[in-house]
Design a protein around this motif. Structure first.
Motif, PDB file in Angstrom:
ATOM      1  N   MET A   1      66.938  36.587  83.077  1.00  0.00           N
ATOM      2  CA  MET A   1      67.702  36.926  84.274  1.00  0.00           C
ATOM      3  C   MET A   1      67.814  35.758  85.255  1.00  0.00           C
ATOM      4  SD  MET A   1      66.180  40.779  84.663  1.00  0.00           S
ATOM      5  CE  MET A   1      66.936  41.153  86.219  1.00  0.00           C
ATOM      6  N   VAL A   2      66.765  34.948  85.361  1.00  0.00           N
ATOM      7  CA  VAL A   2      66.781  33.841  86.321  1.00  0.00           C
ATOM      8  C   VAL A   2      67.881  32.828  86.002  1.00  0.00           C
ATOM      9  CG1 VAL A   2      65.444  31.896  87.238  1.00  0.00           C
ATOM     10  CG2 VAL A   2      64.393  34.153  87.046  1.00  0.00           C
ATOM     11  N   PRO A   3      67.955  32.281  84.778  1.00  0.00           N
ATOM     12  CA  PRO A   3      69.042  31.324  84.522  1.00  0.00           C
ATOM     13  C   PRO A   3      70.423  31.978  84.560  1.00  0.00           C
ATOM     14  CG  PRO A   3      67.767  31.675  82.509  1.00  0.00           C
ATOM     15  CD  PRO A   3      67.038  32.362  83.628  1.00  0.00           C
ATOM     16  N   LEU A   4      70.505  33.250  84.153  1.00  0.00           N
ATOM     17  CA  LEU A   4      71.795  33.934  84.257  1.00  0.00           C
ATOM     18  C   LEU A   4      72.222  34.035  85.719  1.00  0.00           C
ATOM     19  CD1 LEU A   4      71.490  36.865  81.664  1.00  0.00           C
ATOM     20  CD2 LEU A   4      72.888  34.785  81.462  1.00  0.00           C
ATOM     21  N   GLN A   5      71.298  34.395  86.606  1.00  0.00           N
ATOM     22  CA  GLN A   5      71.615  34.497  88.033  1.00  0.00           C
ATOM     23  C   GLN A   5      72.090  33.154  88.587  1.00  0.00           C
ATOM     24  OE1 GLN A   5      71.787  36.903  90.385  1.00  0.00           O
ATOM     25  NE2 GLN A   5      71.421  38.483  88.862  1.00  0.00           N
ATOM     26  N   ARG A   6      71.451  32.067  88.146  1.00  0.00           N
ATOM     27  CA  ARG A   6      71.868  30.731  88.617  1.00  0.00           C
ATOM     28  C   ARG A   6      73.302  30.425  88.192  1.00  0.00           C
ATOM     29  NH1 ARG A   6      66.972  28.616  86.609  1.00  0.00           N
ATOM     30  NH2 ARG A   6      68.206  27.410  85.161  1.00  0.00           N
ATOM     31  N   MET A   7      73.755  31.069  87.113  1.00  0.00           N
ATOM     32  CA  MET A   7      75.134  30.870  86.639  1.00  0.00           C
ATOM     33  C   MET A   7      76.079  31.917  87.225  1.00  0.00           C
ATOM     34  SD  MET A   7      74.645  29.890  82.616  1.00  0.00           S
ATOM     35  CE  MET A   7      73.370  31.039  82.195  1.00  0.00           C
ATOM     36  N   GLY A   8      75.557  32.782  88.107  1.00  0.00           N
ATOM     37  CA  GLY A   8      76.391  33.814  88.713  1.00  0.00           C
ATOM     38  C   GLY A   8      76.585  35.031  87.823  1.00  0.00           C
ATOM     39  N   ILE A   9      75.702  35.227  86.849  1.00  0.00           N
ATOM     40  CA  ILE A   9      75.798  36.336  85.896  1.00  0.00           C
ATOM     41  C   ILE A   9      74.649  37.303  86.166  1.00  0.00           C
ATOM     42  CG2 ILE A   9      75.751  36.984  83.451  1.00  0.00           C
ATOM     43  CD1 ILE A   9      76.573  33.978  82.907  1.00  0.00           C
ATOM     44  N   THR A  10      74.983  38.582  86.291  1.00  0.00           N
ATOM     45  CA  THR A  10      73.954  39.598  86.486  1.00  0.00           C
ATOM     46  C   THR A  10      73.807  40.397  85.207  1.00  0.00           C
ATOM     47  OG1 THR A  10      74.466  39.747  88.837  1.00  0.00           O
ATOM     48  CG2 THR A  10      73.262  41.592  87.867  1.00  0.00           C
TER      49      THR A  10
END
Length: 181
Positions: free
Chosen positions: A81-90
């Motif tokens: 979830m952390v790297p996805l969030q950094r890419m704007g993906i939830t």
């Protein structure tokens, strides 16, 4: 290996409507700094597919990851979830986490609850650890430095093991405890 949008769509259809298990390949084990290389998907039974971030199928997978009507599970999903969030993906539609189930069923016995260790203890399944696959020290390769075939094989094995762990451990966990976790 899903190389384009059609491959990803076909794999998702093949995996069906049940809970799909995710396993990311993260370049650095510290989620704050890690880079995501790709994600394997499995429902168990040895069937898995892999979508590299650099592939033409990535955007199709991203759409699927954000759909809260499609149930997903993994081992330590926070690390994804952390790297996805950094890419704007939830990441939406989380139905479970085999690492949380491991913590709740075996709080001290299986610490630190890494997938390789828990798979061996709970399933009797030996998975190669990162050092076996990527090497150590100066010879250590990033996931992106391995062949796509090797990276997808390892990620698929791990997604499959996480699916099996979830199937085995989740019946012994109170849903309310899992939600708190």
């Amino acid at each position: 290996i899903c190389e384009n949008a059609d491959d990803v769509q076909a794999a998702l259809l093949r995996l069906g409507d049940g809970v799909v298990t995710l396993h990311p390949l993260l370049e650095d084990p510290a989620p704050v700094r890690c880079a995501l290389t790709g994600i394997a998907l499995s429902v168990g039974g040895g069937d898995a597919c892999y979508v590299a971030m650099a592939s033409a199928g990535w955007e199709t997978l991203v759409t699927w990851l954000g759909d809260d009507t499609l149930p997903k599970q993994g081992h330590d999903l926070v690390a994804l979830m952390v790297p996805l969030q950094r890419m704007g993906i939830t990441l939406r539609g989380i139905a479970g986490d085999s690492a949380c189930a491991s913590h709740l069923t075996q709080p001290s016995n299986w610490a630190p609850h890494d997938l390789v260790q828990v798979a061996k203890l709970a399933l009797g399944r030996a998975l190669p650890d990162d050092e076996e696959v990527r090497g150590t020290g100066k010879a250590r390769k990033p996931w992106s430095g391995l062949s796509l075939t090797k990276a997808s094989e390892v990620a698929g094995q791990r997604a499959d093991a996480s699916a099996a762990l979830w199937a085995q451990l989740s019946p012994n966990v109170e849903p309310a405890l899992l939600e708190e976790y």
